[in-house]
Write an enzyme that holds these catalytic residues in place. Sequence first.
Site, PDB file in Angstrom:
ATOM      1  N   CYS A   2       0.849  -1.183   0.000  1.00 61.24           N
ATOM      2  CA  CYS A   2       0.000   0.000   0.000  1.00 61.24           C
ATOM      3  C   CYS A   2       0.892   1.243   0.000  1.00 61.24           C
ATOM      4  CB  CYS A   2      -0.943   0.098   1.186  1.00 61.24           C
ATOM      5  SG  CYS A   2      -2.091  -1.272   1.314  1.00 61.24           S
ATOM      6  N   ARG A  27       4.041  -0.602  -4.820  1.00 57.21           N
ATOM      7  CA  ARG A  27       3.766  -1.054  -3.461  1.00 57.21           C
ATOM      8  C   ARG A  27       2.420  -1.774  -3.335  1.00 57.21           C
ATOM      9  NH1 ARG A  27       6.949   1.468   0.419  1.00 57.21           N
ATOM     10  NH2 ARG A  27       5.443   0.825   1.970  1.00 57.21           N
ATOM     11  N   TRP A  74      -2.898  -2.703  -1.670  1.00 56.09           N
ATOM     12  CA  TRP A  74      -2.649  -4.143  -1.792  1.00 56.09           C
ATOM     13  C   TRP A  74      -3.558  -4.788  -0.764  1.00 56.09           C
ATOM     14  CZ3 TRP A  74      -1.035  -8.118   1.420  1.00 56.09           C
ATOM     15  CH2 TRP A  74      -0.629  -9.301   0.788  1.00 56.09           C
ATOM     16  N   ASN A 100      -2.065   2.091   5.705  1.00 55.96           N
ATOM     17  CA  ASN A 100      -1.209   0.987   5.276  1.00 55.96           C
ATOM     18  C   ASN A 100      -0.946   0.164   6.531  1.00 55.96           C
ATOM     19  OD1 ASN A 100       0.830  -0.661   4.344  1.00 55.96           O
ATOM     20  ND2 ASN A 100       2.358   0.972   4.137  1.00 55.96           N
ATOM     21  N   GLY A 101      -1.272  -1.120   6.502  1.00 58.30           N
ATOM     22  CA  GLY A 101      -1.072  -1.954   7.687  1.00 58.30           C
ATOM     23  C   GLY A 101      -2.305  -2.808   7.935  1.00 58.30           C
ATOM     24  N   GLU A 488      16.708 -19.035  -5.989  1.00 61.07           N
ATOM     25  CA  GLU A 488      16.401 -17.697  -6.489  1.00 61.07           C
ATOM     26  C   GLU A 488      15.806 -17.770  -7.901  1.00 61.07           C
ATOM     27  OE1 GLU A 488      15.945 -14.967  -5.302  1.00 61.07           O
ATOM     28  OE2 GLU A 488      16.219 -13.490  -6.869  1.00 61.07           O
ATOM     29  N   LYS A 492      12.053 -16.481  -9.019  1.00 59.69           N
ATOM     30  CA  LYS A 492      11.824 -15.528 -10.119  1.00 59.69           C
ATOM     31  C   LYS A 492      10.821 -16.097 -11.108  1.00 59.69           C
ATOM     32  CE  LYS A 492      13.171 -12.843  -8.604  1.00 59.69           C
ATOM     33  NZ  LYS A 492      13.979 -12.494  -7.472  1.00 59.69           N
ATOM     34  N   GLU A 495       7.217 -16.137  -9.570  1.00 67.20           N
ATOM     35  CA  GLU A 495       6.517 -14.903  -9.236  1.00 67.20           C
ATOM     36  C   GLU A 495       6.143 -14.065 -10.440  1.00 67.20           C
ATOM     37  OE1 GLU A 495       8.466 -12.080  -6.636  1.00 67.20           O
ATOM     38  OE2 GLU A 495      10.393 -12.440  -7.538  1.00 67.20           O
ATOM     39  N   HIS A 511      16.062 -38.400  -3.770  1.00 70.15           N
ATOM     40  CA  HIS A 511      15.339 -38.671  -2.523  1.00 70.15           C
ATOM     41  C   HIS A 511      13.857 -38.334  -2.650  1.00 70.15           C
ATOM     42  CE1 HIS A 511      19.072 -39.615  -0.552  1.00 70.15           C
ATOM     43  NE2 HIS A 511      19.590 -38.504  -1.064  1.00 70.15           N
ATOM     44  N   LYS A 610       5.791  -4.915  -3.900  1.00 69.10           N
ATOM     45  CA  LYS A 610       7.248  -4.838  -3.768  1.00 69.10           C
ATOM     46  C   LYS A 610       7.715  -4.931  -2.320  1.00 69.10           C
ATOM     47  CE  LYS A 610      11.469  -4.135  -5.176  1.00 69.10           C
ATOM     48  NZ  LYS A 610      12.159  -5.342  -5.677  1.00 69.10           N
TER      49      LYS A 610
HETATM   50  O1  M6R Z   1      12.701  -5.615   0.674  1.00 70.23           O
HETATM   51  P1  M6R Z   1      13.151  -6.988   1.067  1.00 70.23           P
HETATM   52  O2  M6R Z   1      14.466  -7.354   0.512  1.00 70.23           O
HETATM   53  O3  M6R Z   1      13.083  -7.204   2.553  1.00 70.23           O
HETATM   54  O4  M6R Z   1      12.072  -7.957   0.437  1.00 70.23           O
HETATM   55  C1  M6R Z   1      12.080  -9.314   0.719  1.00 70.23           C
HETATM   56  C2  M6R Z   1      11.141 -10.071  -0.176  1.00 70.23           C
HETATM   57  O5  M6R Z   1       9.821  -9.638  -0.003  1.00 70.23           O
HETATM   58  C3  M6R Z   1      11.510  -9.938  -1.652  1.00 70.23           C
HETATM   59  O6  M6R Z   1      12.826 -10.342  -1.894  1.00 70.23           O
HETATM   60  C4  M6R Z   1      10.567 -10.785  -2.532  1.00 70.23           C
HETATM   61  O7  M6R Z   1      10.756 -12.129  -2.265  1.00 70.23           O
HETATM   62  C5  M6R Z   1      10.783 -10.471  -4.005  1.00 70.23           C
HETATM   63  N1  M6R Z   1       9.529 -10.247  -4.651  1.00 70.23           N
HETATM   64  C6  M6R Z   1      11.497 -11.560  -4.732  1.00 70.23           C
HETATM   65  O8  M6R Z   1      11.684 -11.257  -6.052  1.00 70.23           O
END
Ligand code: M6R
Length: 615
Positions: A2, A27, A74, A100-101, A488, A492, A495, A511, A610
């Site tokens: 948000c 956000r 959000w 926001n929260g 990682e 990617k 998401e 396993h 984000k």
């Molecule tokens: O701002 P931060 O690095 O604390 O964020 C952590 C995660 O929310 C962030 O890395 C998230 O997993 C990304 N969308 C991954 O691409």
Amino acid sequence: MCGIVAYLGEREAQPILLEGLFRLEYRGYDSSGMAIINGKGLQSLKKKGRIQFLEEALQSAPLPGKIGISHTRWATHGGPSDENAHPHRDQSGKLALVHNGVIENYHSLRTRFLAQGHTFISETDTEVLAHLVGEHYQQIPSSDLNRLENALKAALKEVNGTYGVAVIHEDHPNLFVGARRGSPLVLAIGEKEHFLTSDVSAIISHTQKVVYLNDYDVVSVQNGQFSISSLTKPHAGYEITEVDLADAKAEMGAFPHFMLKEIFEQPQSILNAFRGRLDTEEYAAKLGGLNMTPQELLEIHRIKILGCGTALHSAMVGEYLIESLAQIPVETDFASEFRYRNCPMDRRTLVFVVSQSGETADTLAALREARRKGFRALGICNRVGSTIARESDGGVYMHAGPEIGVAATKSFTSQVMIFTLLALNLGRMRFLSASQGKEIIQAIEKIPSQVEQILKLSDSIKLIADKYKNYRSMLFLGRQYQKAVAMEGALKMKEISYIHAEAYPSAELKHGVIALIDEETPTVFLCPKDSVYEKNMSNLQEVKARKGKVIAIATEGDLEIAKFADDVIYVPATLEPLMPLLTVIPLQLLSYHTAVLLGRDVDKPRNLAKSVTVE
Ligand code: M6R
């Protein structure tokens, strides 16, 4: 999560709020809204969907006025809809609030208000908060010069949860008030105007003078003046900070998406992470922000690294780096798990929290938990002035510049580079020889140009993405340093392309995971020439023997692997501990191109935001 923008000054608020919302769209982007006070009273407009829909609606029904609040959402409580979009009003309809929260006790408050005959138009916790502030406002005599501020304070004392809020009231056309607990909020001070925002990037084109609010701060802006008080105790004072434009301003330029721009920025952002920090005389690293003496660094027995998502993956690379170069035991943990665990910790444990935004709720809570228990906790952050950066005992900034794409890319490589410097430093204080230190420094210096070289493969990686884009599930495998890179890469892919992807250490395959392998489940194999290359190759054969297709990420010159893999993406050679900085780049490009080819909204993938500022 948000975004909030509030304005009070001499200019028209609508264009300023709208521009701010567009800058905060990363956000949260399921709905947005705005409320402005003008000669007709309090007017608002809210729209489900992207901010562009709000902009279009404002074109036919503009909101004139010089004070206003706005929000991009959000969803937490209640799905995306016009009704659930913020701002929300109180029962009188004269007070508007953006939030926001999460208000955890909203249900009991709502039940109380319903019994009193209040009506609600949304399903949100925020509307309940607006009613609560409004109720307190009614109870405070109109002679109270700080009536709205005191109403907000009284209301916040009744709520459990987290908030960054901004409030306006029709009867006070020269006043906005705001407060924070757990969700970021920044007061920005311009020429005869003030702003309140979740993130300085929203207002950076208007002013660079800001006050980062702390938890329990309550801010009031009235007639060109502001005051900051505390909800709980006498206020300790505030500091006006000058924001560095480079840390806050993000433009997409000629790139079609922020994600691609940020992938291509990595030669520079990696350089920024080590520039000025290499000690080429001692073959060590200079990390002054740690605020620790050499003696204190020597006394560390263990290290704990906490983070979420991509930040946790970089921490996992950090774990291997520090253990191997400095021989200090390292544990990584999800910040969200650590905050509620009661894990025994050696008193000489040093804690690191890693966060690009510096605002992730779970990571912030983990930092606070570690510090509450008396541990020294350092931050590795990108956002200068973020809550984690301010609350940690010291740390290292990434200097990567703003990362706007929801999929983290350049922050991963910056974090890995910082862990490399840290491991080098701790190693040189222990067992790492000068010649090993020198070798690492020389390899570090080559990384930016090697990344540049990999980026030139973008078009050929796009062809590979095209070939595999319609598979419904993928595996990502790697060993040792490459295990975290595999994780990682899978994150990617999931998401932004919504293709199911799982990551495992290659040898774990047999396993259980091997049951998934068939012609319909391709595997991305991280198989550079490292200490486990031969082992990895055997695992690769196990996949091929079951008709699995393989995309291999391999070291230049490795012709052997091309005999077995269906596709190979080559990266230049470097030292094994630095290899994640290179092998992750093709994975970022692969997921990017796959998502674009599938028509996904790369910078704003569904259900994500984000900066995750709720638990
Ligand atoms: O701002 P931060 O690095 O604390 O964020 C952590 C995660 O929310 C962030 O890395 C998230 O997993 C990304 N969308 C991954 O691409």
